[in-house]
Design a protein around this motif. Structure first.
Motif, PDB file in Angstrom:
ATOM      1  N   THR A 231       0.791  -1.030  -0.014  1.00 35.41           N
ATOM      2  CA  THR A 231      -0.094  -0.089   0.010  1.00 35.41           C
ATOM      3  C   THR A 231       1.072   1.458  -0.017  1.00 35.41           C
ATOM      4  O   THR A 231       0.572   2.198   0.878  1.00 35.41           O
TER       5      THR A 231
ATOM      6  N   PRO B 232       1.359   4.419  -2.153  1.00 35.90           N
ATOM      7  CA  PRO B 232       0.727   5.024  -3.304  1.00 35.90           C
ATOM      8  C   PRO B 232       1.584   5.135  -4.629  1.00 35.90           C
ATOM      9  O   PRO B 232       2.979   5.447  -4.473  1.00 35.90           O
TER      10      PRO B 232
ATOM     11  N   LYS C 103      -4.251  -1.858  -5.472  1.00 35.34           N
ATOM     12  CA  LYS C 103      -5.261  -1.877  -6.349  1.00 35.34           C
ATOM     13  C   LYS C 103      -5.949  -3.402  -6.827  1.00 35.34           C
ATOM     14  O   LYS C 103      -6.740  -3.287  -7.743  1.00 35.34           O
TER      15      LYS C 103
END
Length: 143
Positions: free
Chosen positions: A111, A113, A120
Motif C-alpha cells: 500500500t 501510493p 489496487k
C-alpha cells in the motif's frame, strides 16, 4: 557463490521479518499503547517478505537454467536418467508459480501510493493468488 549470497540474503530477511511482523501485530493489538503505529514495522516486514520472494525467484530461475543444461547433456546419453531431474524441474516451476502469486499479494499489501499495483487488486484476485499458491504447494508435496 551466487547461491551462497542468495541464501545469506534469504536468512537475513527471515531474521528481520519475524520480529518486525510480531512487533507490528503487537502495535495493532495496542499492547504498546494506543498511539503506537504499526505502519513502520509492517512496512519493514513486507519489504523483507518481498526481498525474500525476489531472492527465491532468482534462485529458482538459476536452478531451472541449471536443470535445462543438465537435461540437454543427459538427453544424448540415457533417457531413463531423466525421471528424477524432471520431477525437480516440475517442483522448481511450481515454486516459481507460488513465488509469483506471493509477489502479486505482497506488492498489493505494501500500500505505497503509486508503487506498481499496490493496493489496487480486488479481494477476489488476492484470494485467487493465495489459493493458487496453496495448490502449488500441495502438488509439490505429491510429486
Amino acid at each position: 557463490m551466487i547461491t551462497r549470497l542468495l541464501t545469506l540474503v534469504n536468512s537475513l530477511c527471515d531474521l528481520i521479518y519475524y520480529p518486525a511482523e510480531c512487533i507490528a501485530w503487537l502495535c495493532e493489538a495496542n499492547v504498546f499503547g494506543s498511539n503506537r503505529s504499526s505502519r513502520p514495522f509492517r512496512l519493514v516486514s513486507l519489504i523483507c517478505w518481498l526481498t525474500n520472494i525476489l531472492v527465491s525467484i532468482i534462485g529458482n530461475t538459476l536452478k531451472l537454467i541449471q536443470y535445462r543444461r543438465s537435461l540437454k547433456s543427459k538427453r544424448t546419453k540415457d533417457d531413463k536418467s531423466l525421471i528424477m531431474p524432471l520431477s525437480d524441474v516440475y517442483k522448481c516451476i511450481l515454486t516459481l508459480i507460488n513465488n509469483f502469486c506471493f509477489l502479486i499479494n505482497c506488492v498489493h499489501w505494501l500500500t505505497i501510493p503509486g508503487f506498481l499495483w499496490s493496493g489496487k487488486i480486488s479481494v477476489f484476485m488476492v484470494g485467487f493468488c493465495g489459493t493458487l499458491a496453496t495448490l502449488c504447494n500441495i502438488i509439490k508435496m505429491s510429486i
